[in-house]
Design a protein around this motif. Sequence first.
Motif, PDB file in Angstrom:
ATOM      1  N   UNK A  11      22.787 -23.362   7.738  1.00  0.00           N
ATOM      2  CA  UNK A  11      22.127 -23.177   6.442  1.00  0.00           C
ATOM      3  C   UNK A  11      21.759 -21.705   6.347  1.00  0.00           C
ATOM      4  N   UNK A  12      21.649 -21.211   5.122  1.00  0.00           N
ATOM      5  CA  UNK A  12      21.331 -19.793   4.918  1.00  0.00           C
ATOM      6  C   UNK A  12      20.054 -19.639   4.107  1.00  0.00           C
ATOM      7  N   UNK A  13      19.304 -18.624   4.437  1.00  0.00           N
ATOM      8  CA  UNK A  13      18.187 -18.233   3.580  1.00  0.00           C
ATOM      9  C   UNK A  13      17.991 -16.728   3.748  1.00  0.00           C
ATOM     10  N   UNK A  14      17.274 -16.119   2.826  1.00  0.00           N
ATOM     11  CA  UNK A  14      17.145 -14.654   2.836  1.00  0.00           C
ATOM     12  C   UNK A  14      15.706 -14.219   2.612  1.00  0.00           C
ATOM     13  N   UNK A  15      15.394 -13.108   3.236  1.00  0.00           N
ATOM     14  CA  UNK A  15      14.088 -12.467   3.078  1.00  0.00           C
ATOM     15  C   UNK A  15      14.325 -11.029   2.636  1.00  0.00           C
ATOM     16  N   UNK A  16      13.456 -10.512   1.797  1.00  0.00           N
ATOM     17  CA  UNK A  16      13.477  -9.069   1.540  1.00  0.00           C
ATOM     18  C   UNK A  16      12.122  -8.518   1.938  1.00  0.00           C
ATOM     19  N   UNK A  17      12.141  -7.356   2.548  1.00  0.00           N
ATOM     20  CA  UNK A  17      10.883  -6.762   2.981  1.00  0.00           C
ATOM     21  C   UNK A  17      10.741  -5.358   2.407  1.00  0.00           C
ATOM     22  N   UNK A  18       9.507  -4.909   2.309  1.00  0.00           N
ATOM     23  CA  UNK A  18       9.258  -3.512   1.944  1.00  0.00           C
ATOM     24  C   UNK A  18       8.559  -2.872   3.122  1.00  0.00           C
ATOM     25  N   UNK A  19       9.024  -1.693   3.482  1.00  0.00           N
ATOM     26  CA  UNK A  19       8.273  -0.932   4.480  1.00  0.00           C
ATOM     27  C   UNK A  19       7.709   0.286   3.762  1.00  0.00           C
ATOM     28  N   UNK A  20       6.802   0.954   4.403  1.00  0.00           N
ATOM     29  CA  UNK A  20       6.081   2.001   3.687  1.00  0.00           C
ATOM     30  C   UNK A  20       6.376   3.397   4.229  1.00  0.00           C
ATOM     31  N   UNK A  23       5.718   7.476   7.467  1.00  0.00           N
ATOM     32  CA  UNK A  23       4.317   7.797   7.717  1.00  0.00           C
ATOM     33  C   UNK A  23       3.511   6.557   8.100  1.00  0.00           C
ATOM     34  N   UNK A  24       4.050   5.395   7.780  1.00  0.00           N
ATOM     35  CA  UNK A  24       3.357   4.152   8.098  1.00  0.00           C
ATOM     36  C   UNK A  24       4.253   3.220   8.905  1.00  0.00           C
ATOM     37  N   UNK A  25       4.674   3.640  10.083  1.00  0.00           N
ATOM     38  CA  UNK A  25       5.568   2.774  10.841  1.00  0.00           C
ATOM     39  C   UNK A  25       4.886   1.448  11.163  1.00  0.00           C
ATOM     40  N   UNK A  26       5.608   0.414  11.002  1.00  0.00           N
ATOM     41  CA  UNK A  26       5.049  -0.886  11.349  1.00  0.00           C
ATOM     42  C   UNK A  26       4.371  -1.592  10.205  1.00  0.00           C
ATOM     43  N   UNK A  27       4.152  -0.885   9.091  1.00  0.00           N
ATOM     44  CA  UNK A  27       3.525  -1.560   7.944  1.00  0.00           C
ATOM     45  C   UNK A  27       4.641  -2.153   7.089  1.00  0.00           C
ATOM     46  N   UNK A  28       4.729  -3.442   7.128  1.00  0.00           N
ATOM     47  CA  UNK A  28       5.830  -4.160   6.482  1.00  0.00           C
ATOM     48  C   UNK A  28       5.222  -5.258   5.629  1.00  0.00           C
ATOM     49  N   UNK A  29       5.858  -5.527   4.495  1.00  0.00           N
ATOM     50  CA  UNK A  29       5.363  -6.617   3.655  1.00  0.00           C
ATOM     51  C   UNK A  29       6.566  -7.380   3.125  1.00  0.00           C
ATOM     52  N   UNK A  30       6.382  -8.681   2.903  1.00  0.00           N
ATOM     53  CA  UNK A  30       7.483  -9.493   2.391  1.00  0.00           C
ATOM     54  C   UNK A  30       7.572  -9.339   0.878  1.00  0.00           C
ATOM     55  N   UNK A  31       8.730  -8.863   0.399  1.00  0.00           N
ATOM     56  CA  UNK A  31       8.925  -8.667  -1.040  1.00  0.00           C
ATOM     57  C   UNK A  31       9.593  -9.889  -1.673  1.00  0.00           C
ATOM     58  N   UNK A  32      10.409 -10.586  -0.890  1.00  0.00           N
ATOM     59  CA  UNK A  32      11.009 -11.857  -1.342  1.00  0.00           C
ATOM     60  C   UNK A  32      10.971 -12.814  -0.159  1.00  0.00           C
ATOM     61  N   UNK A  33      10.286 -13.912  -0.377  1.00  0.00           N
ATOM     62  CA  UNK A  33      10.115 -14.853   0.740  1.00  0.00           C
ATOM     63  C   UNK A  33      11.311 -15.815   0.805  1.00  0.00           C
TER      64      UNK A  33
END
Length: 172
Positions: free
Chosen positions: A60-69, A72-82
């Motif tokens: 089965x397939x599913x997809x995530x999109x993330x935004x990083x910042x 200057x902000x390594x490691x700060x990641x947020x889910x843009x599409x769950x």
Amino acid sequence: MSGEIERVLFTEEQIHQRIREVAAAIEQRYEGRELKLIGILKGSVFFLTALARVLTLPVKLDFLAISSFGSKNPGVVRIAKDLDEPIEGEDVLLVEDIVDTGFTTRYLLQNLAGRNPNSIAICTLLDRTTKRMVPVPVEFRCFEIDDRFVIGFGLDYKQLHRNLGYLAVMKP
Ligand code: PRP
């Protein structure tokens, strides 16, 4: 295009050969089970579809999109599409085009582990361990690469060149 390429790193044939080998290892690991492939947009799309095409397991397939910042902000990641569906009780393979610092993958592993899958593992086309800042358990990888800027097979420069069938090093 060829003027921007320093050299071809892996040809289309080499990539597909290696994907078949990794698919065989995945099939051995998940024999008799169903697998949920989770692609991280956008870079992993080409690898994920090539991998899915040669896997003989039910997938089965599913997809995530993330935004990083940015750097200057390594490691700060947020889910843009769950994800569209829950993964509770499923065997999940997180599919990446490249693991660099490891921050994205570590964040996603922690986030997805909180959704109670039966198992979760990482599969990446490229692994650049020289850039690693946090340890992540990469279980399946096609190629390890050094610290050069690589495009093609999903990897971009300013959103272009993802559709190259091969992997290439860009001129500095
Ligand atoms: C790339 C890649 C990983 C992440 C890895 O995505 O697809 O998600 O960077 O980097 P890290 O290990 O340093 O966290 P990118 O942000 O370039 O987005 P893209 O997939 O849309 O090209």
